[in-house]
Design a protein around this motif. Structure first.
Motif, mmCIF file in Angstrom:
data_model
loop_
_atom_site.group_PDB
_atom_site.id
_atom_site.type_symbol
_atom_site.label_atom_id
_atom_site.label_comp_id
_atom_site.label_asym_id
_atom_site.label_seq_id
_atom_site.Cartn_x
_atom_site.Cartn_y
_atom_site.Cartn_z
ATOM 1 N N THR A 235 -0.969 -4.577 10.287
ATOM 2 C CA THR A 235 0.444 -4.941 10.313
ATOM 3 C C THR A 235 1.273 -3.715 10.672
ATOM 4 N N ASN B 7 6.211 -9.641 6.603
ATOM 5 C CA ASN B 7 4.869 -9.330 6.093
ATOM 6 C C ASN B 7 4.843 -9.537 4.585
ATOM 7 N N ASP B 8 4.124 -10.529 4.136
ATOM 8 C CA ASP B 8 4.046 -10.846 2.717
ATOM 9 C C ASP B 8 3.002 -9.958 2.038
ATOM 10 N N VAL B 9 3.486 -9.017 1.223
ATOM 11 C CA VAL B 9 2.566 -8.130 0.500
ATOM 12 C C VAL B 9 2.567 -8.448 -0.996
ATOM 13 N N SER C 21 6.464 -3.107 -2.753
ATOM 14 C CA SER C 21 7.562 -4.067 -2.561
ATOM 15 C C SER C 21 8.875 -3.343 -2.315
ATOM 16 N N ARG D 212 3.547 -2.279 8.877
ATOM 17 C CA ARG D 212 3.607 -1.368 7.739
ATOM 18 C C ARG D 212 2.330 -0.553 7.598
ATOM 19 N N TRP E 187 0.485 -10.103 -2.641
ATOM 20 C CA TRP E 187 -0.852 -9.915 -3.220
ATOM 21 C C TRP E 187 -1.052 -8.477 -3.707
ATOM 22 N N ALA E 188 -0.501 -7.516 -2.956
ATOM 23 C CA ALA E 188 -0.681 -6.112 -3.315
ATOM 24 C C ALA E 188 0.209 -5.692 -4.474
ATOM 25 N N ASN E 189 1.199 -6.522 -4.792
ATOM 26 C CA ASN E 189 2.128 -6.200 -5.874
ATOM 27 C C ASN E 189 1.899 -7.051 -7.122
ATOM 28 N N PHE F 108 2.210 -0.998 1.281
ATOM 29 C CA PHE F 108 2.073 -2.117 0.352
ATOM 30 C C PHE F 108 3.160 -2.271 -0.714
ATOM 31 N N TRP G 198 -1.597 -2.468 -5.769
ATOM 32 C CA TRP G 198 -1.734 -1.391 -4.785
ATOM 33 C C TRP G 198 -1.847 -0.021 -5.442
ATOM 34 N N ALA H 169 9.797 -3.362 1.475
ATOM 35 C CA ALA H 169 9.629 -4.632 2.181
ATOM 36 C C ALA H 169 10.551 -4.734 3.388
#
Length: 207
Positions: A87, A152-154, A143, A89, A156-158, A141, A173, A146
């Motif tokens: 991505t 980009n949906d992160v 938030s 990021r 999951w990492a947060n 990763f 993360w 962002a």
């Protein structure tokens, strides 16, 4: 001088390419296989710095940076299960972390080069590795950033989980970053052995 730098450039390129490939494969719960290859970039930088000086070491770093950009571009074109493998990021985090950490490694090493043989490579690698970890995982990763790539949906990492499965609750993360940092620190110590051996052989050739 180009011929003398070529082995370092090729080694750095190989490490960057291998790490970009191996980062796709998990090792346990917190790491990828790329965590075990990427720290070798600091070994290459330090060897080139010791033998040929900081200016030449920076050229090797820049070569690795260019290869990293190429790898990121290729990754953006490959669709995985959840979208592009790389991505925006991740590309930004990877590039900024690599360039900043490696150039910092070169600068710190040069300041300490007159001390005991192990002091410069160990200190510069520990500092560079720490900066690399913080920059990459935060940019890629967290938030908090962002805004860099709203699409980009992160999430999951947060996800809030115990740190490394046993510590206080923190975003996932951070566990990934801490595990990655631990590997880098361990390899910084292990790399002193090949650093000593490779530098000895190269210095003998230069002399």
């Amino acid at each position: 001088m180009y011929r003398t730098l070529l082995p370092g450039i090729l080694a750095m390129a190989a490490i960057v390419v291998a790490s970009n490939i191996l980062v796709q494969f998990l090792f346990g719960q917190w790491l990828t296989w790329g965590a075990f290859t990427y720290p070798l970039a600091f070994l290459v930088t330090d060897v080139m710095n010791r033998v040929y000086g900081p200016a030449q070491a920076r050229k090797v770093v820049l070569a690795g940076f260019v290869v990293g950009i190429a790898c990121s571009f290729v990754g953006t074109q490959i669709q995985g299960e959840f979208g592009p493998l790389v991505t925006l990021r991740i590309a930004l985090g990877s590039g900024l972390a690599f360039l900043t950490a490696q150039l910092l490694d070169v600068a710190v090493f040069d300041r300490l080069r007159e001390g005991r043989w192990w002091r410069a490579p160990l200190t510069s690698t520990l500092i560079g590795s720490s900066v690399d970890t913080v920059l990459f995982f935060t940019i890629a990763f967290s938030s908090w950033l962002a805004v860099l790539e709203p699409g980009n949906d992160v999430a999951w990492a947060n996800e809030a989980l115990p740190l490394l499965g046993v510590g206080p609750v923190a975003p996932l993360w951070m566990s990934l970053a801490l595990a990655d940092w631990g590997v880098k620190l361990a390899l910084a110590l292990v790399a002193l052995v090949p650093f000593r051996l490779i530098v000895g052989r190269l210095m003998a050739r230069v002399a």
